[in-house]
Design a protein around this motif. Structure first.
Motif, PDB file in Angstrom:
ATOM      1  N   SER A   1       0.831  -1.205   0.000  1.00 20.55           N
ATOM      2  CA  SER A   1       0.000   0.000   0.000  1.00 20.55           C
ATOM      3  C   SER A   1       0.865   1.255   0.000  1.00 20.55           C
ATOM      4  O   SER A   1       0.592   2.226  -0.705  1.00 20.55           O
ATOM      5  CB  SER A   1      -0.913   0.023   1.234  1.00 20.55           C
ATOM      6  N   TYR A   2       1.928   1.203   0.807  1.00 18.78           N
ATOM      7  CA  TYR A   2       2.851   2.335   0.893  1.00 18.78           C
ATOM      8  C   TYR A   2       3.458   2.609  -0.481  1.00 18.78           C
ATOM      9  O   TYR A   2       3.519   3.744  -0.945  1.00 18.78           O
ATOM     10  CB  TYR A   2       3.953   2.018   1.904  1.00 18.78           C
ATOM     11  N   TRP A   3       3.873   1.537  -1.137  1.00 23.95           N
ATOM     12  CA  TRP A   3       4.494   1.678  -2.452  1.00 23.95           C
ATOM     13  C   TRP A   3       3.488   2.225  -3.470  1.00 23.95           C
ATOM     14  O   TRP A   3       3.783   3.137  -4.236  1.00 23.95           O
ATOM     15  CB  TRP A   3       5.018   0.311  -2.901  1.00 23.95           C
ATOM     16  N   LEU A   4       2.259   1.678  -3.429  1.00 24.57           N
ATOM     17  CA  LEU A   4       1.237   2.133  -4.372  1.00 24.57           C
ATOM     18  C   LEU A   4       0.930   3.619  -4.197  1.00 24.57           C
ATOM     19  O   LEU A   4       0.775   4.349  -5.178  1.00 24.57           O
ATOM     20  CB  LEU A   4      -0.052   1.326  -4.171  1.00 24.57           C
ATOM     21  N   LEU A   5       0.867   4.060  -2.936  1.00 25.42           N
ATOM     22  CA  LEU A   5       0.556   5.472  -2.674  1.00 25.42           C
ATOM     23  C   LEU A   5       1.618   6.400  -3.234  1.00 25.42           C
ATOM     24  O   LEU A   5       1.353   7.561  -3.517  1.00 25.42           O
ATOM     25  CB  LEU A   5       0.416   5.717  -1.167  1.00 25.42           C
TER      26      LEU A   5
ATOM     27  N   ALA B   1     -11.432  -8.134   2.960  1.00 24.80           N
ATOM     28  CA  ALA B   1     -11.062  -6.748   2.660  1.00 24.80           C
ATOM     29  C   ALA B   1     -11.084  -5.908   3.934  1.00 24.80           C
ATOM     30  O   ALA B   1     -10.184  -5.094   4.165  1.00 24.80           O
ATOM     31  CB  ALA B   1     -12.017  -6.160   1.619  1.00 24.80           C
ATOM     32  N   GLY B   2     -12.097  -6.127   4.782  1.00 25.25           N
ATOM     33  CA  GLY B   2     -12.171  -5.394   6.047  1.00 25.25           C
ATOM     34  C   GLY B   2     -10.961  -5.649   6.919  1.00 25.25           C
ATOM     35  O   GLY B   2     -10.506  -4.768   7.643  1.00 25.25           O
ATOM     36  N   GLY B   3     -10.410  -6.856   6.820  1.00 24.07           N
ATOM     37  CA  GLY B   3      -9.227  -7.186   7.611  1.00 24.07           C
ATOM     38  C   GLY B   3      -7.967  -6.490   7.128  1.00 24.07           C
ATOM     39  O   GLY B   3      -7.120  -6.092   7.925  1.00 24.07           O
ATOM     40  N   ILE B   4      -7.846  -6.339   5.805  1.00 23.24           N
ATOM     41  CA  ILE B   4      -6.591  -5.767   5.290  1.00 23.24           C
ATOM     42  C   ILE B   4      -6.679  -4.258   5.061  1.00 23.24           C
ATOM     43  O   ILE B   4      -5.652  -3.608   4.887  1.00 23.24           O
ATOM     44  CB  ILE B   4      -6.120  -6.469   3.983  1.00 23.24           C
ATOM     45  N   LEU B   5      -7.892  -3.697   5.101  1.00 25.84           N
ATOM     46  CA  LEU B   5      -8.006  -2.253   4.830  1.00 25.84           C
ATOM     47  C   LEU B   5      -7.264  -1.347   5.817  1.00 25.84           C
ATOM     48  O   LEU B   5      -6.791  -0.285   5.423  1.00 25.84           O
ATOM     49  CB  LEU B   5      -9.471  -1.844   4.740  1.00 25.84           C
ATOM     50  N   PRO B   6      -7.143  -1.722   7.095  1.00 24.93           N
ATOM     51  CA  PRO B   6      -6.362  -0.847   7.975  1.00 24.93           C
ATOM     52  C   PRO B   6      -4.935  -0.606   7.453  1.00 24.93           C
ATOM     53  O   PRO B   6      -4.297   0.373   7.839  1.00 24.93           O
ATOM     54  CB  PRO B   6      -6.341  -1.614   9.302  1.00 24.93           C
ATOM     55  N   ALA B   7      -4.456  -1.477   6.572  1.00 25.30           N
ATOM     56  CA  ALA B   7      -3.129  -1.268   5.983  1.00 25.30           C
ATOM     57  C   ALA B   7      -3.071   0.092   5.291  1.00 25.30           C
ATOM     58  O   ALA B   7      -2.021   0.740   5.250  1.00 25.30           O
ATOM     59  CB  ALA B   7      -2.819  -2.376   4.980  1.00 25.30           C
ATOM     60  N   MET B   8      -4.217   0.533   4.782  1.00 25.49           N
ATOM     61  CA  MET B   8      -4.240   1.819   4.082  1.00 25.49           C
ATOM     62  C   MET B   8      -3.929   2.970   5.032  1.00 25.49           C
ATOM     63  O   MET B   8      -3.098   3.827   4.740  1.00 25.49           O
ATOM     64  CB  MET B   8      -5.600   2.038   3.436  1.00 25.49           C
ATOM     65  N   GLY B   9      -4.618   2.976   6.175  1.00 22.16           N
ATOM     66  CA  GLY B   9      -4.388   4.043   7.149  1.00 22.16           C
ATOM     67  C   GLY B   9      -2.926   4.113   7.553  1.00 22.16           C
ATOM     68  O   GLY B   9      -2.335   5.195   7.645  1.00 22.16           O
TER      69      GLY B   9
ATOM     70  N   ARG C   1       3.578   7.540   4.561  1.00 20.07           N
ATOM     71  CA  ARG C   1       3.876   8.517   3.511  1.00 20.07           C
ATOM     72  C   ARG C   1       4.020   9.912   4.101  1.00 20.07           C
ATOM     73  O   ARG C   1       4.772  10.737   3.603  1.00 20.07           O
ATOM     74  CB  ARG C   1       2.743   8.552   2.476  1.00 20.07           C
ATOM     75  N   TYR C   2       3.241  10.175   5.148  1.00 21.12           N
ATOM     76  CA  TYR C   2       3.210  11.536   5.682  1.00 21.12           C
ATOM     77  C   TYR C   2       4.354  11.816   6.637  1.00 21.12           C
ATOM     78  O   TYR C   2       4.844  12.926   6.723  1.00 21.12           O
ATOM     79  CB  TYR C   2       1.866  11.790   6.375  1.00 21.12           C
TER      80      TYR C   2
END
Lengths: 269, 255
Positions: free
Chosen positions: A237-241, B184-192, B198-199
């Motif tokens: 996800s990090y890479w995709l972003l 999907a609900g299990g892996i979505l926290p990976a996004m946060g 990134r920040y």
């Protein structure tokens, strides 16, 4: 005539009023054209009413403060505080300086503020809260109120610091905040490292059978490294972003599709 | 369980106030965690509300409005998702499966609210020309309505027309989709987490993230323990770098 009331016009009560108006009103009129411009003018209004008695001055001041403004809400207090000090000292005649300081500070302050008061604050406060809530603990949902009220205190102090130190020190204060930002970033990243295995759930139900031997893939993966799949998904996800044109909304859609596909391939479940 | 009118009205009002809180006092009414909890409380299933709220919260951990960018509205989505799941006697995965698309869809209403406020800005500009400070102040306060309604209206409509719609949805959802959404609900926290990576200055401070990961994955330290460790590491880093001086201790015993 204006000189007669030049001394000590602004009282602590005025500062407190501006502090509350900034907290409550800075973002109410948020719009695509001037962003927090409307809110900023709203926040500083009691000061304008006190300082500017002629219609010409008031028109000038209102127009000045309705200009484009946008920064992290907590950081706006430093700017509005410094602004009060300057207008008290020089009046509206110095509008270029006031406008310059507002626009000059809002960018760098947003850079620091978004990291400290948004990214890191949210990471720590809400990851702990969610973690507790997932274990069924009601405190998890309620505890974010405590740091939120602490932030009010910080924002009040910012208003006072901004006012008392005026422009020069407000800029110096930003350098101190940079060190604070580094410390906060370390704290945030440590928590994020711990968060990945705690909250990303990815179980591999795949089993290989060769004769009598059963090979559970998840057990093999765990022997390599616990939480291997969750951290792999995080890194993906990090890479995709980081790729051009890939934003958070696309990432949600991608992860939802990934989940559905991997479930139906019986890789995750 | 059927939802009653007072529950619908209460939750709609909550959504209105919660959005205003997110813009002002920020005591966390406007985050999915609290929205899920409050909905669970009102609908009589607190544990469902906590789980749905917390899961959505973790997904959007890093998704914050930096510089006024619009983000999916997972606060309203948490309310609707939790309420639907409780109404139809379904599980957490069902709630998440409903909340995700709703949150994305409601992005549009956030944009609409921010656009509507441009009208008040223009009127305020006119009041400024007339030298009317109270008019300007009133225009800022009117912004309350686009903001609040952009959350309250979808929650109200969703819950009001929802129960029949929910039943229809539940009857039609196939297992491949429900199971998939659960994963999907299990892996979505990976996004946060990824957005926060990134920040934050990951390139500079990546060792600290590895430390946090090892503590959690290998040593099973709780998140609060890791947060304390992170605080200690941050303080130690600043001391060693010389940016912070340790507090002077009291009298030296050797003297």
């Amino acid at each position: 005539m204006t000189d007669s009331k030049a001394e000590k016009k602004i009282t602590r009560k005025d500062i407190i009023r501006v502090f509350w108006r900034t907290i409550l009103g800075l973002q109410m009129g948020w719009n695509y054209e001037k962003m927090q411009g409307l809110g900023y003018c709203f926040a500083i209004l009691p000061i304008l009413k006190k300082l500017y008695r002629t219609k010409e001055e008031m028109i000038k001041a209102l127009k000045l403060h309705l200009q484009f403004f946008n920064t992290t809400p907590a950081m706006a207090h430093l700017i509005v505080g410094a602004d009060i000090a300057m207008e008290e000292a020089y009046g509206i005649s110095n509008e270029d300086t006031i406008s310059g300081i507002k626009t000059g500070l809002m960018g760098p302050f947003a850079g620091i503020g978004d990291t400290v008061f948004v990214a890191i604050y949210r990471t720590i406060v809400f990851s702990l809260g969610s973690y507790m809530a997932l274990e069924g603990n009601v405190i998890g949902a309620l505890w974010p109120i405590i740091p939120a009220i602490l932030i009010w205190w910080v924002r009040y102090e910012f208003t006072v610091i901004g006012y008392e130190q005026g422009r020069k020190i407000a800029v110096g204060f930003a350098n101190q905040l940079k060190q604070l930002t580094e410390g906060a970033a370390i704290l945030g990243l440590t928590v994020i490292g711990g968060l990945a295995p705690a909250v990303v759930k990815a179980n591999v139900p795949l089993v290989f059978k060769t004769g009598d031997v059963e090979l559970k893939v998840q057990d093999m993966l765990d022997k390599i490294m616990p939480s291997l799949v969750p951290i792999a998904i995080v890194l993906l996800s990090y890479w995709l972003l980081g790729r051009k044109g890939f934003n958070s909304t696309r990432l949600i859609l991608f992860l939802v599709c990934l989940g559905v596909v991997l479930y139906n391939l019986k890789i995750l479940g | 369980m059927e939802i009653s009118l007072w529950q619908i009205i209460f939750l709609s009002l909550y959504a209105f106030v919660a959005q205003l809180d997110a813009l002002s006092l920020q005591i966390s009414l406007g985050v999915p965690l609290m929205a899920g909890f409050v909905t669970g409380l009102v609908m009589g299933d607190v544990s469902m509300g906590l789980t749905v709220g917390a899961t959505l919260q973790l997904m959007v951990l890093g998704v914050a409005t930096y510089g006024g960018a619009t983000v999916p509205d997972f606060m309203s989505a948490a309310i609707i998702g939790t309420a639907f799941a409780i109404m139809s006697g379904q599980n957490v995965e069902f709630a998440l499966g409903i909340a995700l698309p709703i949150g994305l869809l409601l992005t549009q209403l956030d944009i609409l609210a921010r656009l509507s406020n441009t009208y008040f800005q223009h009127k305020a500009d006119r009041y400024a020309e007339e030298g009317n400070p109270d008019g300007v102040a009133r225009m800022n306060l009117l912004g309350i309505f686009p903001w609040g309604l952009s959350r309250a209206i979808p929650v109200f409509l969703g819950l009001y027309f929802g129960s029949d719609v929910v039943k229809a949805i539940t009857a039609y959802l196939p297992q491949w989709l429900m199971g998939g959404l659960k994963v999907a609900g299990g892996i979505l926290p990976a996004m946060g987490i990824a957005i926060l990576m990134r920040y934050l200055p990951l390139r500079k401070f990546y060792p600290f993230m590895i430390i946090g990961f090892v503590m959690a994955a290998f040593m099973k330290v709780s998140l609060i323990g890791i947060a304390l460790l992170g605080f200690a590491l941050a303080a130690a880093y600043l001391y060693l770098k010389g940016d912070l001086k340790p507090q002077a201790e009291g009298g030296d015993i050797d003297d």
